[in-house]
Enzyme design. Structure first.
Site, PDB file in Angstrom:
ATOM      1  N   HIS A  64       0.938  -1.196   0.035  1.00 54.42           N
ATOM      2  CA  HIS A  64       0.080  -0.061   0.083  1.00 54.42           C
ATOM      3  C   HIS A  64       1.000   1.363  -0.281  1.00 54.42           C
ATOM      4  O   HIS A  64       2.314   1.284   0.302  1.00 54.42           O
ATOM      5  CB  HIS A  64      -0.998  -0.124   1.327  1.00 54.42           C
ATOM      6  CG  HIS A  64      -2.138  -1.039   0.909  1.00 54.42           C
ATOM      7  ND1 HIS A  64      -3.064  -1.054   1.998  1.00 54.42           N
ATOM      8  CD2 HIS A  64      -2.275  -1.914   0.254  1.00 54.42           C
ATOM      9  CE1 HIS A  64      -3.914  -2.054   1.584  1.00 54.42           C
ATOM     10  NE2 HIS A  64      -3.504  -2.618   0.490  1.00 54.42           N
ATOM     11  N   GLU A  66       1.205   3.601   1.953  1.00 58.24           N
ATOM     12  CA  GLU A  66       1.748   3.971   3.264  1.00 58.24           C
ATOM     13  C   GLU A  66       3.085   3.378   3.464  1.00 58.24           C
ATOM     14  O   GLU A  66       4.094   3.901   3.933  1.00 58.24           O
ATOM     15  CB  GLU A  66       0.971   3.708   4.569  1.00 58.24           C
ATOM     16  CG  GLU A  66      -0.492   4.328   4.370  1.00 58.24           C
ATOM     17  CD  GLU A  66      -1.470   3.759   3.995  1.00 58.24           C
ATOM     18  OE1 GLU A  66      -2.661   3.647   4.246  1.00 58.24           O
ATOM     19  OE2 GLU A  66      -1.217   3.058   2.634  1.00 58.24           O
ATOM     20  N   ARG A 198     -11.548   3.404 -21.051  1.00 56.92           N
ATOM     21  CA  ARG A 198     -11.670   2.179 -21.266  1.00 56.92           C
ATOM     22  C   ARG A 198     -10.517   1.550 -20.152  1.00 56.92           C
ATOM     23  O   ARG A 198     -10.719   0.478 -19.506  1.00 56.92           O
ATOM     24  CB  ARG A 198     -11.692   1.649 -22.528  1.00 56.92           C
ATOM     25  CG  ARG A 198     -12.832   1.973 -23.328  1.00 56.92           C
ATOM     26  CD  ARG A 198     -12.700   1.318 -24.842  1.00 56.92           C
ATOM     27  NE  ARG A 198     -13.969   1.785 -25.819  1.00 56.92           N
ATOM     28  CZ  ARG A 198     -13.894   0.968 -26.985  1.00 56.92           C
ATOM     29  NH1 ARG A 198     -12.929   0.499 -27.605  1.00 56.92           N
ATOM     30  NH2 ARG A 198     -15.014   1.321 -27.696  1.00 56.92           N
ATOM     31  N   GLU A 311     -21.230   1.703 -23.488  1.00 55.59           N
ATOM     32  CA  GLU A 311     -21.107   2.231 -24.572  1.00 55.59           C
ATOM     33  C   GLU A 311     -22.320   1.661 -25.846  1.00 55.59           C
ATOM     34  O   GLU A 311     -21.843   1.495 -26.871  1.00 55.59           O
ATOM     35  CB  GLU A 311     -19.916   2.144 -25.383  1.00 55.59           C
ATOM     36  CG  GLU A 311     -18.625   2.979 -24.437  1.00 55.59           C
ATOM     37  CD  GLU A 311     -17.579   3.098 -25.422  1.00 55.59           C
ATOM     38  OE1 GLU A 311     -17.441   3.309 -26.589  1.00 55.59           O
ATOM     39  OE2 GLU A 311     -16.238   2.491 -24.634  1.00 55.59           O
TER      40      GLU A 311
END
Length: 380
Positions: A64, A66, A198, A311
């Site tokens: 992560h 951190e 996308r 779409e």
């Protein structure tokens, strides 16, 4: 322009909490489209007015933000302030809790933009830090932080994907001519942005009529993600109640995963053919013999699909709006007048009988792509 690297080398004693939080948000955004189903998080470690460490969560399963920032800071983290755009996790997931690492580092102050809406974490991370004597503040650039992780927030609180409905039309509201010709209504810059979008979302959804009419690939073709970062194609979802996808359709080329959503009315031999071509098949409850899109979203959420870009043509768009699954709309408007009573518009169906029944939008924004205008807004 991203200016975090400059700050990292020089430091700026005149910067305040919002300045450092802005940098954390920019770092987080570098991983857009790579962290699903996790949020995008950036981290900045500041000591005595100097940035001593920074990092971001690159993709699900990796360390992560951190941890990356604290590893760069090393011993300099002791007595420093940690800036995060999202509350650190306190629970075990694919990685250990970040609160433990923060406490062990000797950080004395944590500033976060928003709490984590994840029920496993919400408020608990801040509480654990405070209980160990770390000063915790919440709030700088909260609105920007919530918008950056709007997909994550919707998914983690509802277990349903965040849905964007995109359409491209002429100035008079046509998505094609009366003969069905639609290439190209909008500019190259508009189309390039859609391909970028996308690559940032988990899935792209169209109806069977789009497959039969246009035979699209529904892949990312113009995105330039940078060195050593492969293009990420979205999962292609075809709404096809009776499994009419042709065996030679481009969406069955294996270039990206394809999922065909069908109803119980789809012939078994067609389902077997789709499976032989490598497509996934999902049988969804029907609504007047059409795919119940609300039920489909529930199933997609169970598969950790956190975001969907629609779409489709007018009928799919109408069904999506009627079923209440759309969170945000993106309407590209090109400076062209097509005309014709039989030229289709972006939303088909019967429509409301009264104007006060029309679907409203909030938080409207406008952007230019060449001569095109993009109208972006959230469903009220």
């Amino acid at each position: 322009m991203f200016f975090g690297v400059l700050y990292y080398h020089t430091g700026h004693r005149g910067m305040n909490d919002e300045d450092y939080m802005k940098l954390a948000l920019e770092l987080a955004g570098k991983a857009k489209g790579r962290t699903s189903p996790n949020p995008m998080v950036g981290a900045v470690v500041v000591k005595d007015g100097k940035i001593v460490g920074q990092g971001y969560h690159r993709e699900a399963g990796q360390p992560h933000a951190e941890v990356n920032a604290l590893n760069k800071a090393g011993k300099e983290a002791e007595g420093a302030t940690l800036y995060l755009n999202l509350e650190p996790c306190v629970h075990y997931g694919r990685t250990p809790p970040c609160t433990k690492r923060i406490i062990e580092s000797g950080i004395k102050r944590v500033v976060m933009a928003i709490e984590d809406p994840n029920p496993l974490n919400s408020g608990r991370g801040a509480k654990e830090l405070r209980e160990t004597g770390i000063e915790v503040e919440v709030g700088p650039l909260a609105d920007q932080a919530a918008k950056l992780n709007e997909v994550y927030i919707k998914y983690i609180t509802t277990k349903r994907p965040f849905v964007i409905l995109k359409s491209a039309m002429s100035l008079d509201g046509r998505i094609a001519t009366r003969t069905g010709d639609s290439k190209w209504i909008t500019s190259e810059s508009s189309r390039a942005y859609v391909h970028q979008l996308r690559g940032e979302l988990d899935a792209i959804l169209v109806g069977i009529e789009t497959i039969l009419r246009d035979n699209p690939r529904l892949t990312v073709r113009t995105q330039d993600p940078g060195p050593r970062i492969p293009v990420k194609n979205p999962i292609r979802i075809i709404v096809d109640s009776r499994a009419r996808v042709p065996s030679d359709a481009k969406v069955l080329d294996g270039e990206a995963p394809t999922l065909v959503a069908v109803t119980k009315y789809a012939p078994a031999e067609k389902l077997n053919e789709l499976k032989r071509r490598g497509a996934g098949v999902l049988i969804v409850d029907d609504k007047a013999r059409r795919i119940n899109l609300d039920k489909l979203m529930v199933e997609l959420g169970r598969s950790e699909i956190t975001s969907v870009l629609i779409e489709g043509g007018g009928q799919v768009n109408a069904s999506a709006l009627a079923d209440g699954i759309v969170d945000k709309v993106l309407f590209f408007i090109a400076p062209k007048i097509i005309g014709g009573a039989r030229a289709p518009g972006p939303v088909a169906g019967e429509g409301p009988a009264k104007l006060n029944q029309a679907i409203g939008l909030r938080n409207i924004s406008l952007r230019r792509f060449g001569d095109d205008i993009l109208v972006e807004g959230y469903i009220c």
